[in-house]
Every structure is written in structure tokens, then in C-alpha cells.
Design a protein around this motif. Structure first.
Motif, short mmCIF file in Angstrom:
data_model
loop_
_atom_site.label_atom_id
_atom_site.label_comp_id
_atom_site.label_asym_id
_atom_site.label_seq_id
_atom_site.Cartn_x
_atom_site.Cartn_y
_atom_site.Cartn_z
N SER A 47 0.78 -1.23 0.16
CA SER A 47 0.40 0.12 0.14
C SER A 47 0.47 1.16 -0.30
CB SER A 47 -1.17 -0.11 1.22
OG SER A 47 -1.73 0.67 1.47
N LEU A 48 0.44 2.32 -0.58
CA LEU A 48 1.13 3.26 -0.59
C LEU A 48 0.74 4.86 -1.50
CD1 LEU A 48 4.03 4.83 -0.82
CD2 LEU A 48 4.24 4.32 -3.34
N ASP A 49 0.82 6.00 -0.33
CA ASP A 49 0.27 6.94 -0.63
C ASP A 49 1.19 7.80 -1.10
OD1 ASP A 49 -0.92 9.15 -0.99
OD2 ASP A 49 -1.87 9.60 0.56
N LEU A 50 1.58 8.38 -2.74
CA LEU A 50 2.95 9.19 -3.25
C LEU A 50 2.44 10.46 -1.86
CD1 LEU A 50 2.48 8.45 -6.90
CD2 LEU A 50 4.17 7.60 -5.59
N ARG A 51 1.94 11.24 -1.34
CA ARG A 51 1.23 12.15 -1.22
C ARG A 51 3.11 11.88 0.56
NH1 ARG A 51 -4.57 13.06 -1.73
NH2 ARG A 51 -4.55 11.27 -0.90
N SER A 52 3.34 10.40 0.66
CA SER A 52 3.83 10.52 2.04
C SER A 52 4.76 9.89 1.53
CB SER A 52 2.97 9.71 2.74
OG SER A 52 4.26 8.82 3.91
N LYS A 53 6.27 11.22 2.18
CA LYS A 53 7.69 10.55 1.61
C LYS A 53 7.73 9.37 2.13
CE LYS A 53 12.38 12.30 0.95
NZ LYS A 53 13.05 13.88 0.62
N SER A 54 7.43 9.09 3.32
CA SER A 54 7.74 8.13 4.77
C SER A 54 7.38 7.11 3.72
CB SER A 54 7.20 8.48 5.68
OG SER A 54 6.07 8.47 5.63
N GLN A 55 6.66 6.11 3.57
CA GLN A 55 6.08 5.87 2.92
C GLN A 55 6.85 4.94 1.49
OE1 GLN A 55 1.83 5.49 1.94
NE2 GLN A 55 1.09 6.57 3.86
N VAL A 56 6.86 6.13 0.51
CA VAL A 56 7.44 6.13 -0.51
C VAL A 56 9.32 5.40 -0.71
CG1 VAL A 56 8.40 7.18 -3.22
CG2 VAL A 56 6.35 8.20 -1.58
N LEU A 57 9.88 5.99 0.37
CA LEU A 57 11.05 5.53 0.80
C LEU A 57 11.44 4.05 1.60
CD1 LEU A 57 12.09 9.09 2.84
CD2 LEU A 57 14.16 7.85 0.72
N GLN A 58 10.43 3.96 1.95
CA GLN A 58 9.44 2.33 2.89
C GLN A 58 9.54 0.92 1.63
OE1 GLN A 58 7.08 2.15 5.63
NE2 GLN A 58 7.03 -0.56 6.33
N VAL A 59 9.01 1.71 0.22
CA VAL A 59 8.23 1.06 -0.33
C VAL A 59 9.58 0.81 -1.57
CG1 VAL A 59 6.98 0.66 -2.71
CG2 VAL A 59 6.36 1.61 -0.77
N PHE A 60 10.32 1.90 -1.77
CA PHE A 60 11.41 2.03 -2.65
C PHE A 60 12.76 1.01 -1.96
CE2 PHE A 60 9.92 5.55 -5.67
CZ PHE A 60 8.35 5.04 -6.17
N GLN A 61 13.09 1.21 -1.06
CA GLN A 61 13.74 0.46 -0.56
C GLN A 61 14.10 -0.68 -1.57
OE1 GLN A 61 16.04 0.33 2.20
NE2 GLN A 61 14.70 2.03 3.34
N GLY A 62 15.96 -0.93 -1.51
CA GLY A 62 16.04 -2.13 -2.48
C GLY A 62 15.61 -2.29 -3.98
N ALA A 63 15.19 -1.29 -4.67
CA ALA A 63 14.32 -1.46 -5.86
C ALA A 63 15.36 -1.07 -7.08
CB ALA A 63 13.34 0.00 -5.85
N GLU A 64 16.00 -1.06 -8.06
CA GLU A 64 16.69 -0.54 -8.88
C GLU A 64 15.90 -0.49 -9.93
OE1 GLU A 64 19.06 -3.53 -12.33
OE2 GLU A 64 19.36 -3.70 -10.36
N VAL A 65 14.54 0.02 -10.02
CA VAL A 65 13.91 0.51 -11.42
C VAL A 65 12.72 1.11 -10.96
CG1 VAL A 65 13.06 0.25 -13.85
CG2 VAL A 65 14.89 -0.88 -13.54
N VAL A 66 12.18 1.98 -11.03
CA VAL A 66 11.28 2.57 -10.66
C VAL A 66 10.26 3.19 -12.02
CG1 VAL A 66 9.60 4.16 -9.35
CG2 VAL A 66 11.28 3.30 -8.73
N PHE A 67 9.01 2.47 -12.35
CA PHE A 67 7.48 2.72 -13.57
C PHE A 67 7.01 3.24 -12.31
CE2 PHE A 67 9.52 -1.33 -14.79
CZ PHE A 67 10.05 -0.53 -16.12
N HIS A 68 6.66 4.96 -12.51
CA HIS A 68 5.49 5.74 -12.00
C HIS A 68 4.70 6.26 -13.46
CE1 HIS A 68 3.91 9.04 -9.46
NE2 HIS A 68 4.79 9.96 -10.04
N MET A 69 3.28 4.96 -12.48
CA MET A 69 2.32 5.40 -13.31
C MET A 69 1.56 5.99 -12.37
SD MET A 69 2.37 1.45 -15.57
CE MET A 69 1.96 2.39 -17.04
N ALA A 70 1.50 6.50 -10.83
CA ALA A 70 -0.50 6.79 -10.66
C ALA A 70 0.15 7.84 -10.94
CB ALA A 70 0.50 6.54 -8.88
N ALA A 71 -1.26 8.55 -10.42
CA ALA A 71 -1.99 9.44 -11.46
C ALA A 71 -3.16 9.31 -10.88
CB ALA A 71 -1.81 10.06 -13.08
#
Length: 560
Positions: free
Chosen positions: A66-90
Motif C-alpha cells: 500500500s502506498l500514498d505518494l503524498r507521504s515521502k516516508s511511505q515512498v522511501l519504505q516502498v522503494f527500498q532495494g529497488a533498481e527500477v521505478v515505473f511511476h504510473m500513478a495518477a
């Protein structure tokens, strides 16, 4: 992937195009896929329960967060260990809300960029939109990436998408992060919850027979699997070493099926494929635009009370009547994109994906009645159609009170306004002094926000007035040229109708209009088919009469 777990993140991963990208990434079998979206849990649809996604989730090749992009702390947690991000949310593009779009498309995108740079994510692919270069007025023919952002966009979605795109391109190269932007044009395909369902709703409501504009505007559509393929092409190009990555990074790319088609022909092919009739009656955009402004204003007033987002809005009218075609040569050259599904095959697969929406499978009622759809399928519809009798009688009581308090006494506009303000003042004062509970019932206190008119709303009202005025001036200019007899007839007929209505006093209009609103829609809901048949017959005769008049007018002009 033995011993080397490489993760990618797909934001908005339960969205239409994102679902296809997730499945393609799972088949691609290079990354473990982290699906990020607003929902607290992932709810698989029946078609997904025994498919590749369910298998990947159970095996650990994919995971949902679960991720709310408006929360930077959540974004940091979800992106841990990622090599690539496909940013499709809108957010939903049809909701023209600046605060919502800015918080996700701009502030949320900045959070994504910050998290990528802090966590040393290698690649970021941002899903943008061709609307970032569309001003809502001028059509685009074979547009390429050299097109600048317009001074003013068609809506808040497009404006904030452009801002997000700028942030992503600017971030390229920061702390080793490589970025690019994908601009897919008019996505369609299985799983779409907007285009095909809205066309079917319009068809069942008898509104699909209309063409907004001249019907010749060209569009570039993109099958959803081609959109997913373009994202993977972009990721692979950025992952390449040397000049390939250098050429691909920091750029935006238009993505289409490379098969431009008339917009209304595309719509017709979908409707015909599902068993509905083709659009055939052309309505000039300038005729519909004032109505669209009124619909949008009505939604802003009644939206908080349950009215659904309308389909007829000014931004949508512009999209339906303009040409929007784009070149993909840059995407071909720099990221190696070529469509993998043709337009014909894409249309076939799309039509086959909606058997439940076919005309022959429609129930007698076919879901909500047309009357309910016309009224917004919310509390307004329930009131006027007597579905919520308590609400209906309450509304009638208020309207009767207004009639006897303000209309019957023959008040002038000034005295009527003063009385309304007096009643409102008394009501607000009494309401304020009432206790919070009376006989166990909680009294909701009025907040100042209920009456506040935001700057955004004020600007929209001003724009609506200005747009209507400009449309009127354009009509007068056309009349002044003296070469559009049909326009003259339309204007004359409209003025005749208005002059007829002007004969009635405010009291008579109120006495006729209010009961009619509660009777006409109710009767139409009960006798929908008979009335539709009568209207179609009248329209058919009207079109024939119009054709005869045009022929006579053209003949007389040639003789002169």
C-alpha cells in the motif's frame, strides 16, 4: 534469478495500463515486481485469480504494498532495494480538481524522485501524457517532442502532468539516476474502465448517435500492451551502456499505435463491434460548449451531494472535437519502440473482452434508466425520480415554501434577495444556538467552509462566463459574414423559443417548471422506449427537413 534478486516498483500498479505492465514484467522474468497502490490490500478480479499475477504473488515473484505518494516516508519504505521505478500513478483525469492533481502529479512525483536519489535507484520511467503539449484549442497534427508546453493547459490534470514531467527530466543524472518520460496517446484495451464502458453507457442512454464537431478529427490511439511494451523498451534502453543510454535518458517520448484514424470512426468500430449503432448526427462543438460549462458548474454545486462526475465537460468537448496525432520516430530511434499489436487486432481483442456489455446481453432496463443517467445518478436523480420519497417530499416542501414566500407576493429581485438573506440569517442564527443534541439526535453545526467560494471555483465561473461570451461573439461574427444560412436558422429558432418563454411571468414559469421537473423525468423513466422511438422519428424527420432546406438554400444561392 538465482542468487540475485532485482526489484522493480510499479506505482499505481492496479491501474489500467499498469496492470498490463505488471503482467508483462512478470513474464519478462528479469525483475521481482513490487506493485504499489492506494488500496490497503490487493483485490484480484475473477480473471486474475487463476492467472499469472496470482501465481507470482503466491510464489513471491511479485508483492503488493500500500502506498500514498503524498507521504515521502511511505515512498522511501516502498522503494527500498529497488533498481527500477515505473511511476504510473495518477488521479482520475476526468476529475478537474487542482489540489488533488497537484498533490499527486507534482508533489507525489517529487517524493518519488527524492526517494530514488536517496536510495540510489538506477532508473525512473515516468508515465506522462500527450496532453502536456495540448492547449485545448489548437489541434495537433503529427506532433513531435519539439512541441513546447502551452501557456495554458486544457485542464488541471494536463497542467500538473507537465510539471511532473519537467521534474523527472530535470532529475536525470542526479546521483546516477537515469530518467525518461513516456507519453502514451489515448490508451485502449481489455481492462479499460473508462472509454468502452462510457461509450456503452452513452449508447444505452441514446446519446451515442451524436458526433461532436465535423467528425473528421484525426486521433492516435494506443493499444494497452503497446504502452506496457514501450515502458520496457525505455527501461532496457536506460539499462544499456554507452551512447544508447545517453541518447535515451532525460527525454520524453510520444507512444502510439502508429496508425492514425478518425476519432469518430474508432468510436464507431467499438460500438458496432458491441452491437450498437454508429454515431451519425453532427453537432458543432461551439453549440455544445455552453451546455458543457453549465454541466460542469452544476457538478461543482451538486457534486458534494452525490452527483457523479459528468461526461459532458468543456475539456472533454475539446478533446472530442480536435485532431491529436503524434509521431513516434524519436521513440523508435532512441528506445527501440515499435508496436507489437496492430490497431485492428487491438480493437478485436478489446471488443472480445467486453461480452457482458454487448447490446444483445442488455437487460430490459439495461442498468440505470436514461432519466437517472441524465440527472447524474445521484441524490438529484433519486429526488426527481421519487426513488427517495423522504428526500422528494422534503424538496417539494422547500420549493413550495419558496413559492409562497417569494414568488406569490410578486417580489422584485431586490426584495426577493433581501427576504432570502433574512430567512438565511434567521436560520443560521437559530441553528447556531441550538444544542449539539436534541432528543438524542445530533445537530450538525454549519462550518464556514460550507459557504466559502474558493479562488479556483471563482476562476472557473469566470472562465465559463467568458467562454460563453466568446462563443456568442464568434456566432455573431459568422452571422455578419452572411454566408452561413444554417447558423442563421439555428440562431433565429433559439431566439424565437426564448421570446416565447419571455411571455411567461416568473410565477408562471415556476408553477410550470417545478412540477414538470418532478413529472417529466418520472414519466420518461416509465415510458422510456416509447418516448425514445418518438424522439428518433422526430429527429429523422428534422434531419430530412434540414437537408431539404440546405439544398434549396444552395440552389437559390447558385441562381443568384
Amino acid at each position: 534469478m538465482p542468487g540475485d534478486e532485482k526489484w522493480c516498483v510499479v506505482t499505481g500498479g492496479r491501474g489500467f495500463a499498469a496492470r498490463h505492465l505488471v503482467q508483462m514484467l512478470i513474464r519478462y522474468d528479469v525483475f521481482l515486481v513490487r506493485i504499489a497502490d492506494l488500496g490497503s490490500t490487493v483485490d484480484l478480479e475473477p480473471s486474475e485469480e487463476n492467472g499469472i499475477l496470482a501465481e507470482a504473488l503466491s510464489s513471491g515473484r511479485a508483492q503488493y504494498v500500500s502506498l500514498d505518494l503524498r507521504s515521502k516516508s511511505q515512498v522511501l519504505q516502498v522503494f527500498q532495494g529497488a533498481e527500477v521505478v515505473f511511476h504510473m500513478a495518477a488521479p482520475n483525469s476526468s476529475i478537474n480538481n487542482y489540489k488533488l492533481h497537484h498533490s499527486v502529479n507534482v508533489e507525489g512525483t517529487q517524493n518519488v524522485i527524492d526517494a530514488c536519489t536517496e536510495l540510489k535507484v538506477k532508473r525512473l520511467i515516468y508515465t506522462s501524457s500527450p496532453s502536456v503539449v495540448f492547449d485545448g484549442i489548437h489541434g495537433i497534427v503529427d506532433g513531435d517532442e519539439s512541441l513546447p508546453y502551452p501557456p495554458k493547459h486544457n485542464d488541471f490534470y494536463s497542467a500538473t502532468k507537465a510539471q511532473g514531467e519537467e521534474l523527472v527530466i530535470k532529475a536525470n543524472g542526479v546521483k546516477g539516476l537515469l530518467t525518461c518520460c513516456i507519453r502514451p496517446s489515448s490508451i485502449f484495451g481489455p481492462g479499460d474502465r473508462l472509454l468502452v464502458p462510457s461509450l456503452v453507457v452513452a449508447a444505452r442512454a441514446g446519446k451515442s448517435k451524436y458526433i461532436i464537431g465535423d467528425g473528421n478529427n484525426i486521433y492516435d490511439f494506443t493499444y494497452v500492451e503497446n504502452v506496457a511494451h514501450a515502458h520496457i523498451c525505455a527501461e532496457r534502453a536506460l539499462a544499456s551502456e554507452g551512447t544508447v543510454a545517453d541518447k535515451a535518458a532525460g527525454q520524453a517520448y510520444f507512444i502510439t499505435n502508429m496508425e492514425p484514424i478518425k476519432f469518430w470512426e474508432f468510436v464507431s468500430l467499438i460500438l458496432e463491434g458491441l452491437g450498437y449503432e454508429r454515431p451519425r448526427i453532427k453537432i458543432p462543438a461551439f453549440v455544445v460548449m455552453p451546455i458543457a460549462h453549465m454541466v460542469e458548474l452544476t457538478y461543482k454545486l451538486l457534486g458534494p451531494y452525490g452527483m457523479k462526475v459528468p461526461q459532458l465537460t468543456p475539456s472533454r468537448i475539446r478533446l472530442l472535437s480536435c485532431t491529436r496525432s503524434f509521431k513516434c520516430s524519436k521513440a523508435q530511434d532512441r528506445i527501440g519502440y515499435t508496436p507489437i499489436v496492430s490497431l485492428q487486432d487491438g480493437l478485436k481483442r478489446t471488443i472480445e473482452a467486453y461480452p457482458h456489455l454487448r447490446a444483445e446481453h442488455r437487460s430490459k432496463r439495461g442498468g440505470p434508466s436514461k432519466a437517472s443517467i441524465y440527472l447524474g445518478s445521484g441524490r438529484v436523480a433519486d429526488t426527481l425520480l421519487w426513488k427517495d420519497k423522504k428526500q422528494t417530499f422534503k424538496a417539494l416542501f422547500v420549493l413550495i415554501a419558496i413559492y409562497y414566500s417569494f414568488i406569490v407576493p410578486g417580489s422584485t429581485i431586490i426584495t426577493m434577495l433581501s427576504r432570502v438573506l433574512l430567512v438565511a440569517s434567521v436560520f443560521v442564527f437559530i441553528h447556531a444556538v441550538l444544542p449539539e443534541k436534541i432528543l438524542g439526535y445530533k445537530i450538525e453545526k454549519l462550518q464556514s467552509s460550507h459557504f466559502h467560494l474558493s479562488e479556483e471555483t471563482s476562476q472557473q465561473i469566470a472562465k465559463s462566463v467568458a467562454s460563453s461570451w466568446n462563443a456568442s461573439v464568434k456566432t455573431l461574427k459568422s452571422l455578419g459574414q452572411g454566408d452561413d444560412g444554417i447558423l442563421f436558422l439555428k440562431v433565429a429558432l433559439t431566439l424565437l423559443v426564448l421570446s416565447f418563454l419571455g411571455v411567461f411571468s416568473l410565477q408562471n414559469l415556476y408553477v410550470i417548471g417545478v412540477p414538470a421537473a418532478f413529472i417529466v423525468f418520472y414519466v420518461y423513466e416509465k415510458e422510456e422506449q416509447k418516448i425514445d422511438d418518438m424522439v428518433l422519428e422526430a429527429l429523422s424527420r428534422g434531419c430530412k427537413l434540414k437537408s431539404d432546406i440546405v439544398k434549396k438554400f444552395c440552389t437559390s444561392k447558385k441562381i443568384d
